[in-house]
Each structure stands twice: as C-alpha cells, then as structure tokens.
Scaffold this motif. Sequence first.
Motif, PDB file in Angstrom:
ATOM      1  N   ALA A 126       0.813  -1.121   0.006  1.00 27.33           N
ATOM      2  CA  ALA A 126       0.015  -0.028  -0.040  1.00 27.33           C
ATOM      3  C   ALA A 126       0.980   1.267  -0.049  1.00 27.33           C
ATOM      4  O   ALA A 126       0.809   2.197   0.918  1.00 27.33           O
ATOM      5  N   THR A 127       1.901   1.073  -0.875  1.00 27.81           N
ATOM      6  CA  THR A 127       2.946   2.296  -1.072  1.00 27.81           C
ATOM      7  C   THR A 127       2.667   2.771  -2.574  1.00 27.81           C
ATOM      8  O   THR A 127       2.891   2.121  -3.390  1.00 27.81           O
ATOM      9  N   PHE A 128       2.483   4.027  -2.534  1.00 31.39           N
ATOM     10  CA  PHE A 128       2.285   4.411  -3.848  1.00 31.39           C
ATOM     11  C   PHE A 128       3.580   4.868  -4.766  1.00 31.39           C
ATOM     12  O   PHE A 128       4.674   4.850  -4.116  1.00 31.39           O
ATOM     13  N   THR A 129       3.641   4.357  -6.172  1.00 31.13           N
ATOM     14  CA  THR A 129       4.767   4.650  -6.775  1.00 31.13           C
ATOM     15  C   THR A 129       4.189   5.342  -8.258  1.00 31.13           C
ATOM     16  O   THR A 129       3.012   5.737  -8.303  1.00 31.13           O
ATOM     17  N   ASP A 130       4.995   5.899  -8.704  1.00 31.12           N
ATOM     18  CA  ASP A 130       4.626   6.505 -10.380  1.00 31.12           C
ATOM     19  C   ASP A 130       3.817   5.558 -11.050  1.00 31.12           C
ATOM     20  O   ASP A 130       3.228   6.063 -11.784  1.00 31.12           O
ATOM     21  N   ALA A 131       4.136   4.242 -10.896  1.00 32.26           N
ATOM     22  CA  ALA A 131       3.448   3.314 -11.795  1.00 32.26           C
ATOM     23  C   ALA A 131       1.743   3.257 -11.554  1.00 32.26           C
ATOM     24  O   ALA A 131       1.242   2.626 -12.095  1.00 32.26           O
ATOM     25  N   ASP A 132       1.561   4.103 -10.404  1.00 37.18           N
ATOM     26  CA  ASP A 132       0.332   3.801 -10.042  1.00 37.18           C
ATOM     27  C   ASP A 132      -0.628   5.012 -10.707  1.00 37.18           C
ATOM     28  O   ASP A 132      -1.818   4.783 -10.755  1.00 37.18           O
ATOM     29  N   GLU A 133       0.052   5.995 -11.399  1.00 35.53           N
ATOM     30  CA  GLU A 133      -0.770   6.970 -11.945  1.00 35.53           C
ATOM     31  C   GLU A 133      -1.538   6.210 -13.423  1.00 35.53           C
ATOM     32  O   GLU A 133      -0.920   5.397 -13.923  1.00 35.53           O
ATOM     33  N   GLY A 134      -2.896   6.573 -13.373  1.00 34.42           N
ATOM     34  CA  GLY A 134      -3.804   5.985 -14.407  1.00 34.42           C
ATOM     35  C   GLY A 134      -4.362   4.770 -14.127  1.00 34.42           C
ATOM     36  O   GLY A 134      -5.329   4.344 -14.894  1.00 34.42           O
ATOM     37  N   LYS A 135      -4.197   4.592 -12.882  1.00 33.04           N
ATOM     38  CA  LYS A 135      -4.892   3.184 -12.118  1.00 33.04           C
ATOM     39  C   LYS A 135      -6.328   3.644 -11.757  1.00 33.04           C
ATOM     40  O   LYS A 135      -6.561   4.519 -11.059  1.00 33.04           O
ATOM     41  N   ASP A 136      -7.240   2.809 -12.062  1.00 35.32           N
ATOM     42  CA  ASP A 136      -8.713   2.952 -11.393  1.00 35.32           C
ATOM     43  C   ASP A 136      -8.405   2.919 -10.038  1.00 35.32           C
ATOM     44  O   ASP A 136      -7.766   2.095  -9.357  1.00 35.32           O
ATOM     45  N   VAL A 137      -9.483   3.819  -9.249  1.00 37.03           N
ATOM     46  CA  VAL A 137      -9.408   3.722  -7.734  1.00 37.03           C
ATOM     47  C   VAL A 137     -11.147   3.247  -7.702  1.00 37.03           C
ATOM     48  O   VAL A 137     -11.733   3.872  -8.175  1.00 37.03           O
ATOM     49  N   VAL A 138     -10.960   1.917  -6.787  1.00 39.89           N
ATOM     50  CA  VAL A 138     -12.236   1.319  -6.530  1.00 39.89           C
ATOM     51  C   VAL A 138     -12.358   1.456  -4.937  1.00 39.89           C
ATOM     52  O   VAL A 138     -11.582   1.222  -4.327  1.00 39.89           O
ATOM     53  N   ASP A 139     -13.903   1.467  -4.472  1.00 40.41           N
ATOM     54  CA  ASP A 139     -14.036   1.178  -3.143  1.00 40.41           C
ATOM     55  C   ASP A 139     -14.153  -0.109  -2.782  1.00 40.41           C
ATOM     56  O   ASP A 139     -13.826  -1.177  -3.601  1.00 40.41           O
ATOM     57  N   ALA A 140     -14.389  -0.613  -1.638  1.00 40.93           N
ATOM     58  CA  ALA A 140     -14.205  -1.688  -1.262  1.00 40.93           C
ATOM     59  C   ALA A 140     -15.299  -2.788  -1.739  1.00 40.93           C
ATOM     60  O   ALA A 140     -15.122  -3.935  -1.720  1.00 40.93           O
ATOM     61  N   ASP A 141     -16.324  -2.255  -2.500  1.00 37.28           N
ATOM     62  CA  ASP A 141     -17.222  -2.974  -3.175  1.00 37.28           C
ATOM     63  C   ASP A 141     -16.851  -3.155  -4.562  1.00 37.28           C
ATOM     64  O   ASP A 141     -17.686  -3.874  -5.414  1.00 37.28           O
ATOM     65  N   GLY A 142     -15.839  -2.689  -4.922  1.00 41.59           N
ATOM     66  CA  GLY A 142     -15.269  -2.947  -6.399  1.00 41.59           C
ATOM     67  C   GLY A 142     -15.965  -1.723  -7.367  1.00 41.59           C
ATOM     68  O   GLY A 142     -15.783  -1.893  -8.490  1.00 41.59           O
ATOM     69  N   ASN A 143     -16.615  -0.603  -6.647  1.00 39.46           N
ATOM     70  CA  ASN A 143     -17.115   0.193  -7.664  1.00 39.46           C
ATOM     71  C   ASN A 143     -16.079   1.425  -7.983  1.00 39.46           C
ATOM     72  O   ASN A 143     -15.456   1.712  -7.015  1.00 39.46           O
ATOM     73  N   THR A 144     -15.953   1.785  -9.044  1.00 45.16           N
ATOM     74  CA  THR A 144     -14.773   2.746  -9.446  1.00 45.16           C
ATOM     75  C   THR A 144     -15.503   4.152  -9.192  1.00 45.16           C
ATOM     76  O   THR A 144     -16.385   4.421  -9.371  1.00 45.16           O
ATOM     77  N   VAL A 145     -14.420   4.685  -8.537  1.00 44.51           N
ATOM     78  CA  VAL A 145     -14.684   5.984  -7.874  1.00 44.51           C
ATOM     79  C   VAL A 145     -13.690   7.137  -8.435  1.00 44.51           C
ATOM     80  O   VAL A 145     -13.968   8.363  -8.046  1.00 44.51           O
ATOM     81  N   GLY A 146     -12.932   6.767  -9.189  1.00 43.31           N
ATOM     82  CA  GLY A 146     -12.062   7.718  -9.754  1.00 43.31           C
ATOM     83  C   GLY A 146     -10.773   7.158 -10.466  1.00 43.31           C
ATOM     84  O   GLY A 146     -10.659   5.866 -10.631  1.00 43.31           O
ATOM     85  N   LEU A 147      -9.821   8.014 -10.768  1.00 43.95           N
ATOM     86  CA  LEU A 147      -8.411   7.606 -11.530  1.00 43.95           C
ATOM     87  C   LEU A 147      -7.333   8.365 -10.688  1.00 43.95           C
ATOM     88  O   LEU A 147      -7.521   9.522 -10.236  1.00 43.95           O
ATOM     89  N   ILE A 148      -6.257   7.722 -10.411  1.00 41.80           N
ATOM     90  CA  ILE A 148      -5.028   8.167  -9.804  1.00 41.80           C
ATOM     91  C   ILE A 148      -4.501   9.030 -11.004  1.00 41.80           C
ATOM     92  O   ILE A 148      -4.215   8.704 -11.854  1.00 41.80           O
ATOM     93  N   SER A 149      -4.595  10.421 -10.703  1.00 39.33           N
ATOM     94  CA  SER A 149      -4.015  11.366 -11.706  1.00 39.33           C
ATOM     95  C   SER A 149      -2.375  11.671 -11.370  1.00 39.33           C
ATOM     96  O   SER A 149      -1.823  11.999 -12.250  1.00 39.33           O
ATOM     97  N   SER A 150      -2.051  11.559 -10.172  1.00 37.55           N
ATOM     98  CA  SER A 150      -0.535  12.126  -9.804  1.00 37.55           C
ATOM     99  C   SER A 150      -0.192  11.235  -8.737  1.00 37.55           C
ATOM    100  O   SER A 150      -1.186  11.044  -7.789  1.00 37.55           O
TER     101      SER A 150
END
Length: 82
Positions: free
Chosen positions: A5-29
Amino acid sequence: MTERATFTDADEGKDVVDADGNTVGLISSVEGSRAYVDPDPGMVESIKSKLGWTDIGEGDYPLDEGRVADITDDEVRLQRDL
C-alpha cells in the motif's frame, strides 16, 4: 495481487475502487506517500494519466496510503470504512 500500500509513479492512471469494487476515480498523480484522485476523469485525462502526462488538477483529491487496502497491477482498492 500484491499486499503493498505504497504509492509509486506506476500507480498513475490506475482506477480507484471502493471496497465493493465500484470505480470512484482515477489516480491522476503521485507525490510521495500521497496520490491524487480525479473523481470524474474524461477520456483525455485518462489517456494522459496512463501515459504519465499528469499534473494535479484543481478537481483532484488527495488520497493517503493509510486509506488503501490494496494496490494491484490494475487498481487501487480503498479500505472499507469502519
């Protein structure tokens, strides 16, 4: 899946989902131990983020590592609120 659970630059562009798997956004930076989430990315923002061409937008929200349950190759899954 990884157990990190450590962010890296490779996480940019990944979907962010809640605990139920619903997409809530996108890692922008990612900056240090904080990622920024665009809750309503358009197609252009999604493509730019996946290519690493990102900046923190005025509509982006900070996400601390402590709120993340898991980071996989495809998504960032948030913890379930207690």
